[in-house]
Scaffold this motif. Structure first.
Motif, PDB file in Angstrom:
ATOM      1  N   LYS A 154       0.822  -1.218   0.000  1.00 57.92           N
ATOM      2  CA  LYS A 154       0.000   0.000   0.000  1.00 57.92           C
ATOM      3  C   LYS A 154       0.855   1.268   0.000  1.00 57.92           C
ATOM      4  N   ARG A 155       2.144   1.098   0.208  1.00 54.62           N
ATOM      5  CA  ARG A 155       3.010   2.285   0.186  1.00 54.62           C
ATOM      6  C   ARG A 155       3.097   2.805  -1.247  1.00 54.62           C
ATOM      7  N   PRO A 156       3.063   4.122  -1.403  1.00 55.42           N
ATOM      8  CA  PRO A 156       3.058   4.701  -2.760  1.00 55.42           C
ATOM      9  C   PRO A 156       4.253   4.268  -3.607  1.00 55.42           C
ATOM     10  N   GLN A 157       5.399   4.070  -2.962  1.00 58.13           N
ATOM     11  CA  GLN A 157       6.600   3.750  -3.736  1.00 58.13           C
ATOM     12  C   GLN A 157       6.800   2.251  -3.935  1.00 58.13           C
ATOM     13  N   SER A 158       5.862   1.429  -3.419  1.00 58.29           N
ATOM     14  CA  SER A 158       6.045  -0.023  -3.500  1.00 58.29           C
ATOM     15  C   SER A 158       5.949  -0.506  -4.949  1.00 58.29           C
ATOM     16  N   ARG A 159       6.867  -1.395  -5.309  1.00 53.15           N
ATOM     17  CA  ARG A 159       6.831  -1.967  -6.666  1.00 53.15           C
ATOM     18  C   ARG A 159       5.705  -2.995  -6.813  1.00 53.15           C
ATOM     19  N   LEU A 160       5.170  -3.425  -5.688  1.00 52.31           N
ATOM     20  CA  LEU A 160       4.073  -4.392  -5.739  1.00 52.31           C
ATOM     21  C   LEU A 160       2.713  -3.720  -5.876  1.00 52.31           C
ATOM     22  N   ARG A 161       2.677  -2.428  -5.692  1.00 53.05           N
ATOM     23  CA  ARG A 161       1.404  -1.708  -5.599  1.00 53.05           C
ATOM     24  C   ARG A 161       0.512  -1.957  -6.821  1.00 53.05           C
ATOM     25  N   ALA A 162       1.064  -1.830  -8.013  1.00 55.84           N
ATOM     26  CA  ALA A 162       0.267  -2.018  -9.232  1.00 55.84           C
ATOM     27  C   ALA A 162      -0.025  -3.489  -9.496  1.00 55.84           C
ATOM     28  N   LEU A 163       0.822  -4.343  -8.960  1.00 56.46           N
ATOM     29  CA  LEU A 163       0.725  -5.779  -9.268  1.00 56.46           C
ATOM     30  C   LEU A 163      -0.435  -6.442  -8.532  1.00 56.46           C
ATOM     31  N   VAL A 164      -0.821  -5.904  -7.384  1.00 59.39           N
ATOM     32  CA  VAL A 164      -1.789  -6.609  -6.541  1.00 59.39           C
ATOM     33  C   VAL A 164      -3.185  -5.990  -6.624  1.00 59.39           C
ATOM     34  N   GLN A 165      -3.457  -5.296  -7.709  1.00 60.60           N
ATOM     35  CA  GLN A 165      -4.801  -4.761  -7.926  1.00 60.60           C
ATOM     36  C   GLN A 165      -5.680  -5.844  -8.561  1.00 60.60           C
ATOM     37  N   PRO A 166      -6.985  -5.823  -8.282  1.00 61.83           N
ATOM     38  CA  PRO A 166      -7.870  -6.840  -8.866  1.00 61.83           C
ATOM     39  C   PRO A 166      -7.799  -6.867 -10.390  1.00 61.83           C
ATOM     40  N   LEU A 167      -7.825  -8.076 -10.929  1.00 60.65           N
ATOM     41  CA  LEU A 167      -7.841  -8.343 -12.365  1.00 60.65           C
ATOM     42  C   LEU A 167      -6.529  -8.011 -13.068  1.00 60.65           C
ATOM     43  N   VAL A 168      -5.463  -7.860 -12.318  1.00 57.35           N
ATOM     44  CA  VAL A 168      -4.146  -7.704 -12.941  1.00 57.35           C
ATOM     45  C   VAL A 168      -3.565  -9.093 -13.182  1.00 57.35           C
TER      46      VAL A 168
END
Ligand SMILES: [Zn+2]
Length: 336
Positions: free
Chosen positions: A115-129
């Protein structure tokens, strides 16, 4: 995970027969030998299994390397392709997601700090990704997503209210009706192709009805649409549908069993959708009345046989109720 057979002669742990030992795997590939007190991970160099059984999120994993033993129990890293079905926030910075993967089926995993803005996982763990996920297992704990690569986000779905609603409903169906830790490449490939068809602009409603019919098969309640649910006689033009019997009723059985009235077109469209692969689905001209009936019938059928209360179905119904401009508008007369 599918128990292939019980193997009483296998005594992997100590070389002695053990009637409780089970061989686990699918499609002829043995993934693991399960002992009452643990899992033998030495069986295959290609597949390793961190933990099985009753714990949610466990399962056989395609290993990218050999596990090593740490002081807190066994640990290992695996890499899988997957689609995020859903996610919930955990604590202030973490996120727990449910992934659908070809090799290990449905699996839960935690993305620390996502959930951190700079996390590289942030975009990866959104639904339907859709992406590749490096999962780390340690002992009996939930898989941790160490890193991953974003492959696809289905932008056309994310940016369209109706497409997003239908895709969310489909993800809910997968989440409810696909077993955890059960390898099922066919389900994964179907869901991936379905999302691509939806993103490409195929008829979202018809795609969703096709999806529901597949879910009926996964749940073991595939409706038989060319035979009477009462007597088994061939039915051409169906006017009644028996939810409990899972099929239409012939004229002779109309008065003998409880059914709900349907239009013959509704049954005809369902028959067509049962036999067409998702990537071959062309333009099917279905009018608004038949669409509504299909949606009501298949939703009621699934809920009747599974007892599931489908939130995505309710959300779509509310969208329509509030007259949000939807796929039904401008569809013209009843075409089928
Ligand atoms: Zn009959």
């Amino acid at each position: 995970m599918i128990p292939l057979h019980r193997a009483p002669r296998l005594g992997y742990a100590n070389g002695t027969p053990n009637p409780k030992v089970r061989v686990m795997g699918c499609a002829g590939i043995v993934l693991a030998v399960v002992h009452p007190d643990g899992i033998d991970r030495r069986l295959s160099p290609l597949f390793t299994v961190p933990e099985f059984g009753e714990r949610a999120g466990g399962g056989g994993k395609r290993s990218t390397g050999f596990g090593k033993r740490g002081s807190g129990g066994q640990s290992m890293n695996v890499q899988v392709e997957g689609i995020v079905l859903r996610g919930v926030d955990y604590g202030e910075t973490h996120r727990i997601v449910t992934l659908l993967t070809p090799e290990i089926g449905k699996v839960g995993a935690m993305a620390r700090g996502a959930k951190r803005p700079q996390s590289r996982l942030r975009a990866l763990v959104q639904p339907l990704v859709r992406g590749t996920f490096s999962l780390a297992y340690r002992g009996q704990g939930m898989a941790i997503i160490r890193q991953g690569q974003w492959l696809e986000g289905y932008r056309a779905i994310q940016e369209d209210l109706w497409k997003h609603a239908y895709a969310g409903y489909a993800a809910e169906l997968v989440d409810r009706f696909v077993e955890e830790a059960t390898p099922n490449p066919g389900v994964y490939e179907f869901f991936r192709q379905w999302l691509e068809a939806l993103a490409a602009g195929k008829d979202a409603e018809i795609l969703t009805r096709l999806f529901e019919l597949h879910v009926c098969e996964w749940a073991g309640v595939r409706p038989l649409l060319d035979r009477c649910a009462g007597c088994g006689a061939a039915v051409g033009y169906a006017r009644m549908f028996d939810l409990s019997g899972g099929g239409p009723l012939c004229d002779r059985c109309l008065d003998l069993r409880r059914g709900i009235p349907i239009r013959p077109q509704t049954c005809a469209v369902m028959r067509a959708l049962q036999s067409v692969p998702v990537n071959r689905l062309g333009d099917i001209r279905v009018g608004p009345d038949t669409r509504r009936e299909l949606a009501d019938l298949l939703g009621a059928y699934l809920e009747h046989h599974t007892g599931a209360r489908l939130r995505g179905r309710e959300y779509i119904r509310r969208l329509r109720e509030y007259a949000w401009p939807g796929p039904l508008d401008g569809a013209g007369g009843d075409l089928v």
